[in-house]
Design an enzyme around this catalytic site. Structure first.
Site, PDB file in Angstrom:
ATOM      1  N   ASN A   1       6.204   7.507   2.629  1.00 13.96           N
ATOM      2  CA  ASN A   1       6.413   5.880   2.614  1.00 13.96           C
ATOM      3  C   ASN A   1       6.985   5.593   4.433  1.00 13.96           C
ATOM      4  O   ASN A   1       7.583   6.385   4.581  1.00 13.96           O
ATOM      5  CB  ASN A   1       8.277   5.961   1.285  1.00 13.96           C
ATOM      6  CG  ASN A   1       8.718   4.486   1.819  1.00 13.96           C
ATOM      7  OD1 ASN A   1       9.479   4.307   2.998  1.00 13.96           O
ATOM      8  ND2 ASN A   1       8.503   3.048   0.985  1.00 13.96           N
TER       9      ASN A   1
ATOM     10  N   LEU B   1       1.080   1.595   0.562  1.00 14.14           N
ATOM     11  CA  LEU B   1       2.139   2.065  -0.269  1.00 14.14           C
ATOM     12  C   LEU B   1       2.070   1.960  -1.348  1.00 14.14           C
ATOM     13  O   LEU B   1       2.503   1.136  -2.444  1.00 14.14           O
ATOM     14  CB  LEU B   1       3.259   1.840   0.925  1.00 14.14           C
ATOM     15  CG  LEU B   1       3.049   2.291   2.421  1.00 14.14           C
ATOM     16  CD1 LEU B   1       4.305   2.165   3.361  1.00 14.14           C
ATOM     17  CD2 LEU B   1       2.182   3.419   2.131  1.00 14.14           C
ATOM     18  N   ALA B   2       3.098   3.572  -2.151  1.00 14.51           N
ATOM     19  CA  ALA B   2       3.206   3.095  -3.462  1.00 14.51           C
ATOM     20  C   ALA B   2       4.370   2.009  -3.785  1.00 14.51           C
ATOM     21  O   ALA B   2       4.402   1.807  -4.877  1.00 14.51           O
ATOM     22  CB  ALA B   2       3.118   4.528  -4.108  1.00 14.51           C
ATOM     23  N   CYS B   3       5.054   1.976  -3.049  1.00 17.09           N
ATOM     24  CA  CYS B   3       6.427   1.772  -3.332  1.00 17.09           C
ATOM     25  C   CYS B   3       5.829   0.023  -3.497  1.00 17.09           C
ATOM     26  O   CYS B   3       7.086  -1.056  -3.702  1.00 17.09           O
ATOM     27  CB  CYS B   3       7.549   1.429  -2.108  1.00 17.09           C
ATOM     28  SG  CYS B   3       6.887   0.593  -0.584  1.00 17.09           S
ATOM     29  N   GLY B   4       4.536  -0.554  -2.637  1.00 12.98           N
ATOM     30  CA  GLY B   4       4.195  -2.029  -3.249  1.00 12.98           C
ATOM     31  C   GLY B   4       4.387  -2.435  -1.390  1.00 12.98           C
ATOM     32  O   GLY B   4       4.221  -3.613  -1.396  1.00 12.98           O
TER      33      GLY B   4
END
Length: 189
Positions: free
Chosen positions: A122, A153-156
């Site tokens: 992140n 990123l994986a968090c959007g």
């Protein structure tokens, strides 16, 4: 003789990119030995890497090998280069602090081979002052970094922390091996 690359895979959603990296390295003629942290096992299985590399995958320092050889030091001794992709804040911090409480960190600490890290995390983690200090420390000790880049990123979110492009990572491996060969030749003359 083929160069032996130890590919360290840590717990990040970017683990799937490590499969692509292993495949490209193997197709480029490298012998690839994959070492996975227990966190990486939550994202992808060793079987995938075994099929790609045609080699056993190391996941635990305490598995009993067919013949006795301390796994972390035997891997370290055979490595021509260690590539950690994806490299999480956790593994970067462990290496920077000399902590070797898993097979990957113990292999890195035991090796004299060049080490390349391809961070993936992140953006807030990557930009954290502690993580940046750890990266700065490792760079000052000769560790190489490739990426991260700005991306999804994986968090959007979109931001810095996306793993570098696969081809760029593999190119850095090839460049580092050529540099090492040149230094070794220079020492002999």
């Amino acid at each position: 003789m083929k160069n032996n690359i130890v590919l360290g895979v840590t717990g990040s959603i970017a683990c799937y990119k490590a499969c692509e990296i292993a495949n490209l390295l193997a197709k480029s003629g490298f012998l690839v030995s994959v070492v996975m942290t227990k966190e990486a096992l939550e994202f992808i299985t060793p079987l995938t890497f075994r099929h790609i590399t045609k080699n056993p995958v190391i996941t635990d320092m305490f598995n009993t090998p067919d013949e006795f050889s301390p796994v972390h030091t035997s891997l370290a001794d055979r490595a021509d280069l260690i590539l950690i992709a994806p490299a999480t804040a956790n593994i970067i911090g462990k290496i920077a602090s000399g902590i070797c409480d898993d097979i990957l960190s113990a292999t890195v600490i035991s090796s004299e081979a060049p080490v390349i890290l391809a961070p993936a995390m992140n953006e807030k983690m990557y930009e954290n002052k502690i993580v940046q200090e750890n990266i700065k420390k490792l760079k000052s000790l000769g560790y190489k970094f490739v990426g991260p880049i700005k991306g999804a990123l994986a968090c959007g979110h979109t931001g810095i922390g996306h793993i570098a492009k696969i081809e760029e990572i593999v190119d850095e491996v090839k460049k580092a091996l050529l540099d090492t060969k040149a230094k070794n030749l220079k020492r002999r003359t």
